[in-house]
Design an enzyme around this catalytic site. Sequence first.
Site, PDB file in Angstrom:
ATOM      1  N   ASN A 220       2.294   1.473   4.303  1.00  0.00           N
ATOM      2  CA  ASN A 220       2.605   0.195   4.964  1.00  0.00           C
ATOM      3  C   ASN A 220       2.381   0.260   6.479  1.00  0.00           C
ATOM      4  OD1 ASN A 220       5.471  -2.024   5.445  1.00  0.00           O
ATOM      5  ND2 ASN A 220       3.380  -2.588   5.025  1.00  0.00           N
TER       6      ASN A 220
ATOM      7  N   ASP B 228      -8.133   3.904   1.162  1.00  0.00           N
ATOM      8  CA  ASP B 228      -7.196   4.289   2.220  1.00  0.00           C
ATOM      9  C   ASP B 228      -7.986   4.726   3.459  1.00  0.00           C
ATOM     10  OD1 ASP B 228      -5.309   5.457   3.807  1.00  0.00           O
ATOM     11  OD2 ASP B 228      -4.383   6.613   2.197  1.00  0.00           O
TER      12      ASP B 228
ATOM     13  N   CYS C 111       0.870  -1.187   0.000  1.00  0.00           N
ATOM     14  CA  CYS C 111       0.000   0.000   0.000  1.00  0.00           C
ATOM     15  C   CYS C 111       0.900   1.228   0.000  1.00  0.00           C
ATOM     16  CB  CYS C 111      -0.969  -0.016   1.183  1.00  0.00           C
ATOM     17  SG  CYS C 111      -0.187   0.001   2.806  1.00  0.00           S
TER      18      CYS C 111
ATOM     19  N   CYS D  97      -1.368   0.761   7.406  1.00  0.00           N
ATOM     20  CA  CYS D  97      -2.812   0.492   7.565  1.00  0.00           C
ATOM     21  C   CYS D  97      -3.251  -0.742   6.775  1.00  0.00           C
ATOM     22  CB  CYS D  97      -3.639   1.694   7.115  1.00  0.00           C
ATOM     23  SG  CYS D  97      -3.323   3.211   8.046  1.00  0.00           S
ATOM     24  N   ARG D  98      -3.336  -0.632   5.438  1.00  0.00           N
ATOM     25  CA  ARG D  98      -3.954  -1.690   4.625  1.00  0.00           C
ATOM     26  C   ARG D  98      -3.062  -2.896   4.403  1.00  0.00           C
ATOM     27  NH1 ARG D  98      -5.160   2.169  -0.257  1.00  0.00           N
ATOM     28  NH2 ARG D  98      -3.258   3.022   0.645  1.00  0.00           N
ATOM     29  N   SER D  99      -1.818  -2.692   3.945  1.00  0.00           N
ATOM     30  CA  SER D  99      -1.005  -3.880   3.611  1.00  0.00           C
ATOM     31  C   SER D  99      -0.579  -4.676   4.846  1.00  0.00           C
ATOM     32  CB  SER D  99       0.182  -3.535   2.698  1.00  0.00           C
ATOM     33  OG  SER D  99       1.065  -2.619   3.274  1.00  0.00           O
TER      34      SER D  99
HETATM   35  P1  4NP Z   1      -1.759   2.834   4.115  1.00  0.00           P
HETATM   36  O1  4NP Z   1      -2.416   4.179   4.711  1.00  0.00           O
HETATM   37  O2  4NP Z   1      -1.236   3.191   2.757  1.00  0.00           O
HETATM   38  O3  4NP Z   1      -2.938   1.907   4.035  1.00  0.00           O
HETATM   39  O4  4NP Z   1      -0.700   2.408   5.097  1.00  0.00           O
HETATM   40  C1  4NP Z   1      -1.751   5.394   4.839  1.00  0.00           C
HETATM   41  C2  4NP Z   1      -0.857   5.571   5.870  1.00  0.00           C
HETATM   42  C3  4NP Z   1      -0.247   6.794   6.036  1.00  0.00           C
HETATM   43  C4  4NP Z   1      -0.540   7.826   5.177  1.00  0.00           C
HETATM   44  C5  4NP Z   1      -1.420   7.636   4.137  1.00  0.00           C
HETATM   45  C6  4NP Z   1      -2.019   6.415   3.964  1.00  0.00           C
HETATM   46  N1  4NP Z   1       0.073   9.083   5.369  1.00  0.00           N
HETATM   47  O5  4NP Z   1      -0.311  10.052   4.673  1.00  0.00           O
HETATM   48  O6  4NP Z   1       0.984   9.220   6.222  1.00  0.00           O
END
Ligand code: 4NP
Length: 156
Positions: free
Chosen positions: A11, A125, A8, A13-15
């Site tokens: 790295n 997201d 993602c 939240c989702r992955s």
């Molecule tokens: P992920 O979510 O891609 O599912 O881990 C996010 C985590 C952090 C951020 C954006 C999306 N950020 O903007 O810091």
Amino acid sequence: MIKVLFICLGNICRSPMAEAVFQNLVSEAGLAGQIEIDSAGTADWHSGERADRRTLAVLRQHAIPYDGRSRPVQPADLRRFDYLLAMDSQNAADLKRLAHSGALDGKLHRLLDFAPAGYPQDVPDPYYDGRFDYVYELVDAASRGLLAHIRQEHRL
Ligand code: 4NP
């Protein structure tokens, strides 16, 4: 060893959620010795951090352990892993850019390509809108489809 990488943006939240859910399914199926699983982010903003507390809370509700740390995806990952599962279309586009032309030889998929009919194509997201339960629902359904696909391809 069959190698599976979930990707993602951050790295955190989702992955990591997909990595933990898929690892749990693989372990339950008795295939942990045959499938190696990891996750990474297209951005390095959270490198070294634990998963987001909201991802960890949803996993805990489902009694799924996770203690991985965020890391950025590296060009070598694109060679080493057999299945690259992007959480959304932007992640997939970013990976293609990292790989240069054609180097992904059919390894790159969106995770939700393996979800049942009627599911969306992208795992949204949840970082700002907090919809971590919905992410779990999508990731769980697609992970079951992914494992069935891998078992069929490798006769496991
Ligand atoms: P992920 O979510 O891609 O599912 O881990 C996010 C985590 C952090 C951020 C954006 C999306 N950020 O903007 O810091």
